[in-house]
Design a protein around this motif. Structure first.
Motif, PDB file in Angstrom:
ATOM      1  N   ARG A 155       0.829  -1.203   0.000  1.00  0.00           N
ATOM      2  CA  ARG A 155       0.000   0.000   0.000  1.00  0.00           C
ATOM      3  C   ARG A 155       0.864   1.254   0.000  1.00  0.00           C
ATOM      4  O   ARG A 155       0.545   2.248  -0.665  1.00  0.00           O
ATOM      5  CB  ARG A 155      -0.933   0.000   1.206  1.00  0.00           C
ATOM      6  CG  ARG A 155      -2.049   1.023   1.085  1.00  0.00           C
ATOM      7  CD  ARG A 155      -2.988   0.962   2.261  1.00  0.00           C
ATOM      8  NE  ARG A 155      -2.374   1.514   3.467  1.00  0.00           N
ATOM      9  CZ  ARG A 155      -3.046   1.704   4.598  1.00  0.00           C
ATOM     10  NH1 ARG A 155      -4.316   1.344   4.680  1.00  0.00           N
ATOM     11  NH2 ARG A 155      -2.439   2.211   5.659  1.00  0.00           N
ATOM     12  N   ALA A 156       1.981   1.225   0.737  1.00  0.00           N
ATOM     13  CA  ALA A 156       2.885   2.370   0.724  1.00  0.00           C
ATOM     14  C   ALA A 156       3.523   2.570  -0.650  1.00  0.00           C
ATOM     15  O   ALA A 156       3.836   3.709  -1.027  1.00  0.00           O
ATOM     16  CB  ALA A 156       3.964   2.189   1.778  1.00  0.00           C
ATOM     17  N   LYS A 157       3.700   1.474  -1.404  1.00  0.00           N
ATOM     18  CA  LYS A 157       4.249   1.563  -2.758  1.00  0.00           C
ATOM     19  C   LYS A 157       3.166   1.869  -3.790  1.00  0.00           C
ATOM     20  O   LYS A 157       3.424   1.828  -4.990  1.00  0.00           O
ATOM     21  CB  LYS A 157       4.956   0.239  -3.118  1.00  0.00           C
ATOM     22  CG  LYS A 157       6.219  -0.023  -2.302  1.00  0.00           C
ATOM     23  CD  LYS A 157       6.722  -1.442  -2.514  1.00  0.00           C
ATOM     24  CE  LYS A 157       7.217  -1.684  -3.938  1.00  0.00           C
ATOM     25  NZ  LYS A 157       8.430  -0.901  -4.232  1.00  0.00           N
ATOM     26  N   GLU A 158       1.923   2.164  -3.308  1.00  0.00           N
ATOM     27  CA  GLU A 158       0.780   2.508  -4.153  1.00  0.00           C
ATOM     28  C   GLU A 158       0.371   1.366  -5.075  1.00  0.00           C
ATOM     29  O   GLU A 158      -0.209   1.592  -6.124  1.00  0.00           O
ATOM     30  CB  GLU A 158       1.055   3.781  -4.963  1.00  0.00           C
ATOM     31  CG  GLU A 158       1.314   5.003  -4.099  1.00  0.00           C
ATOM     32  CD  GLU A 158       1.481   6.267  -4.913  1.00  0.00           C
ATOM     33  OE1 GLU A 158       1.434   6.171  -6.159  1.00  0.00           O
ATOM     34  OE2 GLU A 158       1.668   7.331  -4.310  1.00  0.00           O
ATOM     35  N   GLN A 159       0.668   0.139  -4.665  1.00  0.00           N
ATOM     36  CA  GLN A 159       0.185  -1.051  -5.384  1.00  0.00           C
ATOM     37  C   GLN A 159      -1.073  -1.540  -4.658  1.00  0.00           C
ATOM     38  O   GLN A 159      -1.084  -2.564  -3.973  1.00  0.00           O
ATOM     39  CB  GLN A 159       1.265  -2.121  -5.427  1.00  0.00           C
ATOM     40  CG  GLN A 159       2.534  -1.685  -6.150  1.00  0.00           C
ATOM     41  CD  GLN A 159       3.603  -2.766  -6.169  1.00  0.00           C
ATOM     42  OE1 GLN A 159       3.338  -3.942  -5.896  1.00  0.00           O
ATOM     43  NE2 GLN A 159       4.818  -2.373  -6.493  1.00  0.00           N
ATOM     44  N   TYR A 160      -2.153  -0.779  -4.840  1.00  0.00           N
ATOM     45  CA  TYR A 160      -3.335  -0.982  -4.011  1.00  0.00           C
ATOM     46  C   TYR A 160      -4.067  -2.283  -4.331  1.00  0.00           C
ATOM     47  O   TYR A 160      -4.650  -2.900  -3.431  1.00  0.00           O
ATOM     48  CB  TYR A 160      -4.281   0.206  -4.173  1.00  0.00           C
ATOM     49  CG  TYR A 160      -3.621   1.528  -3.842  1.00  0.00           C
ATOM     50  CD1 TYR A 160      -3.118   1.767  -2.570  1.00  0.00           C
ATOM     51  CD2 TYR A 160      -3.475   2.529  -4.806  1.00  0.00           C
ATOM     52  CE1 TYR A 160      -2.503   2.978  -2.263  1.00  0.00           C
ATOM     53  CE2 TYR A 160      -2.874   3.731  -4.500  1.00  0.00           C
ATOM     54  CZ  TYR A 160      -2.385   3.949  -3.234  1.00  0.00           C
ATOM     55  OH  TYR A 160      -1.761   5.139  -2.936  1.00  0.00           O
ATOM     56  N   HIS A 186      -9.692   1.354   2.753  1.00  0.00           N
ATOM     57  CA  HIS A 186      -8.829   2.405   2.201  1.00  0.00           C
ATOM     58  C   HIS A 186      -8.317   2.009   0.812  1.00  0.00           C
ATOM     59  O   HIS A 186      -8.281   2.836  -0.100  1.00  0.00           O
ATOM     60  CB  HIS A 186      -7.644   2.654   3.129  1.00  0.00           C
ATOM     61  CG  HIS A 186      -8.031   3.251   4.449  1.00  0.00           C
ATOM     62  ND1 HIS A 186      -9.231   3.877   4.670  1.00  0.00           N
ATOM     63  CD2 HIS A 186      -7.370   3.324   5.635  1.00  0.00           C
ATOM     64  CE1 HIS A 186      -9.295   4.306   5.905  1.00  0.00           C
ATOM     65  NE2 HIS A 186      -8.170   3.983   6.523  1.00  0.00           N
ATOM     66  N   CYS A 187      -7.904   0.755   0.675  1.00  0.00           N
ATOM     67  CA  CYS A 187      -7.384   0.311  -0.627  1.00  0.00           C
ATOM     68  C   CYS A 187      -8.468   0.375  -1.698  1.00  0.00           C
ATOM     69  O   CYS A 187      -8.228   0.841  -2.813  1.00  0.00           O
ATOM     70  CB  CYS A 187      -6.832  -1.110  -0.514  1.00  0.00           C
ATOM     71  SG  CYS A 187      -5.275  -1.231   0.379  1.00  0.00           S
ATOM     72  N   LEU A 190      -9.012   3.942  -2.768  1.00  0.00           N
ATOM     73  CA  LEU A 190      -7.976   4.440  -3.665  1.00  0.00           C
ATOM     74  C   LEU A 190      -8.056   3.798  -5.047  1.00  0.00           C
ATOM     75  O   LEU A 190      -7.560   4.364  -6.023  1.00  0.00           O
ATOM     76  CB  LEU A 190      -6.601   4.186  -3.043  1.00  0.00           C
ATOM     77  CG  LEU A 190      -6.327   5.010  -1.783  1.00  0.00           C
ATOM     78  CD1 LEU A 190      -5.142   4.458  -1.019  1.00  0.00           C
ATOM     79  CD2 LEU A 190      -6.081   6.467  -2.143  1.00  0.00           C
ATOM     80  N   PRO A 526      -5.979  14.982  -4.768  1.00  0.00           N
ATOM     81  CA  PRO A 526      -5.737  13.540  -4.739  1.00  0.00           C
ATOM     82  C   PRO A 526      -5.890  12.986  -3.338  1.00  0.00           C
ATOM     83  O   PRO A 526      -5.595  13.658  -2.361  1.00  0.00           O
ATOM     84  CB  PRO A 526      -4.289  13.407  -5.238  1.00  0.00           C
ATOM     85  CG  PRO A 526      -3.948  14.713  -5.840  1.00  0.00           C
ATOM     86  CD  PRO A 526      -4.812  15.739  -5.197  1.00  0.00           C
ATOM     87  N   SER A 528      -4.795  10.723  -0.306  1.00  0.00           N
ATOM     88  CA  SER A 528      -3.581  10.114   0.218  1.00  0.00           C
ATOM     89  C   SER A 528      -3.950   9.312   1.445  1.00  0.00           C
ATOM     90  O   SER A 528      -4.717   9.763   2.277  1.00  0.00           O
ATOM     91  CB  SER A 528      -2.545  11.184   0.565  1.00  0.00           C
ATOM     92  OG  SER A 528      -3.058  12.092   1.504  1.00  0.00           O
ATOM     93  N   SER A 530      -1.680   7.423   3.772  1.00  0.00           N
ATOM     94  CA  SER A 530      -0.470   6.903   4.395  1.00  0.00           C
ATOM     95  C   SER A 530      -0.754   6.533   5.832  1.00  0.00           C
ATOM     96  O   SER A 530      -1.298   7.320   6.585  1.00  0.00           O
ATOM     97  CB  SER A 530       0.634   7.966   4.336  1.00  0.00           C
ATOM     98  OG  SER A 530       0.258   9.110   5.047  1.00  0.00           O
TER      99      SER A 530
END
Length: 637
Positions: A155-160, A186-187, A190, A526, A528, A530
């Protein structure tokens, strides 16, 4: 065993900053080597103790037959442990010492890889940590702690999408884990899968022992914002600020609340307060120019135009290439400061100032159709129809389904007397949005110019039903009624009196209405997520009677006065001007006298008329564009 004092003595020189990172890396490498050495020593001790407990006699034939086959040269420990357990179950006996050894080795490897993954996370090497965690999962697919770490790294690498898969694997093991349900929501949020996010948040609220989690309600607020439910989003964001006034996303929440208050248009002072609160330190990835732009929007909605201009100029001082600030400042000069007193900036040539700002906005962001459209409106105010047509063409290239663009194209063609193309443009606008009162009013002026009084009155009535606050349609209806009365009174007169009354019925061309441009663009931030956006509010639906009237078919033009045309060249994709002098001069007055209309209609049949002016390529199946003189279809169709 004595503790070493690591502090530097007073006279010992401090190590330079650039050597700090290699020292930390070297210490981490030594710790990783020690961990591996300890794991190997522990494994060796287990092997030696198991070998000491094994009988020295050779196994019997029966025990040899019952024993599992020799493992492959490099088997996976988890697979070896499973094979040993299956063999023990088949023989009905307790696991042998070799089977116990394999299980212990698998557990040790799992723990070692997990520790290595944690160490790499500490060293801020997420890719290496993922490799270690994946190796740990090879020994135990049900390790919830490792699955959780992998999901958070992804998730931190935006690979949701991949993160959602791992969160779902955890929930297959622990279905009542409220924190994991919240992270899964959350995922999905996004990933813009709003329904799945809604379901996940519901499960999180049900399973969490204490649902007052700021991260959870932060996500719920964004979900409501995406759904356009600003009131519920406001409540959720307000709850976050009450739960944790020092929440890490406080600045972003204040910015989002400011946008919500601005859209509601009844809490503009609160919106201004929210934006000013985050002006000094905007939330990532926003800049100060973005906040100044929002402040300018609020001042513009409060009709404090001088303050709005100062805010937009402040945004441009911070970011000279802020496309939206350029766009709004240019439109402000066009609509408000076009009659500024002498000596004020832009007073002499306000339209040129507006065009300069809007042209720069199109240079910065050439894909913004709204900027091209506003530039065309400025050219229309200067009666530069060729340049206005080019700007509208660029706008429609980028947003072909914007009804405002087609309405203004219709006004352009009406102004130069190309009425058939104006009808086609108005029809396109009404097919995209049949509830635009400006289009119905402009359609009425078109019919009135062609002496189709009944059709004109119908269009004016529809415009009045859709926008009762506008007086233009009512004025035109009264003018048409007075004209009809004067014409009826002239029937019983003869000679000079009849000519005088007929001359009195000839009025100037009615004004056309351009679509309303509020000048305030909504800004979508956008999302975010985190550790732990926005469209426009739904438009009010018109009354049922107005909606039914808007869905009625649009009458065709029966008598068309002759006029200049924007004609298509052979093989061209868009219309090109054949009569430049008509485009650069004042608009021709529509012919309204019955005799002149009849003569003009006969002459118009011999004039080549261009197709309707869609500034885009036309498909062969577009019957409306290939046959613009046919009766236009109903707006509902």
């Amino acid at each position: 065993g004595t503790q070493t004092d690591t502090t530097n003595p007073p006279n010992f020189p401090q190590a330079p900053a650039e050597t700090a990172l290699p020292l930390v890396a070297a210490a981490a490498a030594r710790e990783q080597t020690q961990t591996q050495t300890q794991a190997q020593a522990q494994a060796h001790q287990i092997i030696m103790s198991a070998a000491a407990q094994t009988p020295a006699t050779a196994p019997s034939a029966a025990s040899t037959a019952a024993a599992p086959p020799a493992p492959a040269p490099a088997p996976a420990p988890a697979a070896a442990a499973a094979a040993a357990a299956a063999a023990a179950a088949a023989t009905g006996g307790a696991p042998s010492s070799s089977q116990t050894l394999v299980t212990k080795l698998s557990a040790i490897n799992e723990a070692t890889w997990a520790k290595l993954g944690n160490l790499n996370e500490t060293m801020n090497e997420p890719d290496q940590a993922l490799v270690c965690y994946e190796n740990a999962l090879r020994h135990n697919n049900y390790n919830v702690r490792v699955l959780t770490q992998v999901a958070f790294i992804l998730r931190a690498k935006e690979q949701y999408a991949k993160a959602a898969e791992y969160f779902q694997r955890i929930l297959n093991i622990e279905n009542t884990n409220g924190e994991i349900w919240s992270s899964l929501g959350h995922c999905y949020l996004l990933l813009d899968e709003l329904q799945k996010a809604y379901t996940a948040y519901q499960q999180a609220l049900y399973h969490l022992p204490n649902p007052k989690d700021p991260n959870l309600w932060y996500g719920i607020g964004i979900l409501y914002e995406r759904y356009g439910s600003n009131e519920h989003a406001e409540e959720a964001f307000g709850a976050v600020l009450k739960m944790d006034p020092k929440f890490e996303k406080c600045a972003e929440i204040h910015f989002r609340l400011g946008v919500i208050y601005k859209q509601q248009q009844t809490k503009l002072s609160q919106a201004l307060e929210c934006f000013q609160r985050v002006l000094a330190k905007p939330p990532h990835p926003l800049r100060q120019a973005d906040v100044w732009y929002q402040i300018g929007n609020v001042h513009e909605m409060q009709k404090q135009y001088d303050l709005a201009r100062e805010a937009y100029e402040s945004a441009l001082r911070d970011t000279p290439t802020h496309a939206k600030a350029l766009q709004q400042l240019g439109w402000l000069y066009h609509t408000v400061f076009n009659t500024a007193p002498a000596g004020q900036q832009g007073a002499n040539k306000p339209h040129e100032t507006a065009i300069a700002y809007l042209a720069k906005s199109t240079d910065v962001d050439p894909n913004d159709g709204q900027a091209w459209y506003l530039l065309g409106r400025c050219y229309m105010a200067q009666q530069k129809y060729r340049k206005a047509y080019d700007a509208y063409q660029q706008a429609v290239y980028r947003e072909s389904k914007n009804p405002n663009f087609w309405c203004s194209i219709g006004v352009l063609y009406y102004q130069i007397g190309q009425y058939r193309d104006a009808l086609d443009a108005y029809s396109r606008a009404l097919r995209l949005n049949p509830f635009m009162s400006e289009v119905w009013y402009d359609l009425g002026t078109l019919y009135e110019a062609c002496s189709q009084v009944k059709d004109s009155e119908d269009a004016y009535r529809r415009a009045g039903d859709l926008d009762p606050s506008s007086s233009y349609a009512a004025l035109r209806l009264r003018a048409l009624a007075a004209k009809r009365e004067r014409a009826a009174a002239a029937k019983g007169m003869e000679g000079q009196e009849q000519e005088e009354v007929a001359a009195a019925t000839v009025e100037g061309a009615p004004l056309t209405l351009e679509p309303a441009v509020g000048g305030v663009s909504n800004f979508s931030m956008p999302v975010s997520m985190s550790g732990g956006a926005a469209g426009r509010p739904p438009a009010q639906q018109p009354p049922a009677a107005a909606a039914a009237a808007a869905a009625a078919p649009i009458p065709a033009l029966t008598s068309i006065p002759a006029g200049p045309s924007l004609k298509r060249e052979a093989g061209g994709d868009v219309g090109t001007v054949k009569s430049e002098e008509a485009l650069e001069g004042p608009p021709p007055a529509p012919v309204e006298e019955a005799a002149e209309v009849a003569a003009a209609a006969a002459a118009a049949m011999e004039v080549e008329v261009a197709e309707a002016p869609p500034p885009r390529k036309r498909s062969g199946s577009d019957a409306a564009s290939q046959q613009p003189l046919k009766r236009a279809k109903g707006a509902a169709e």
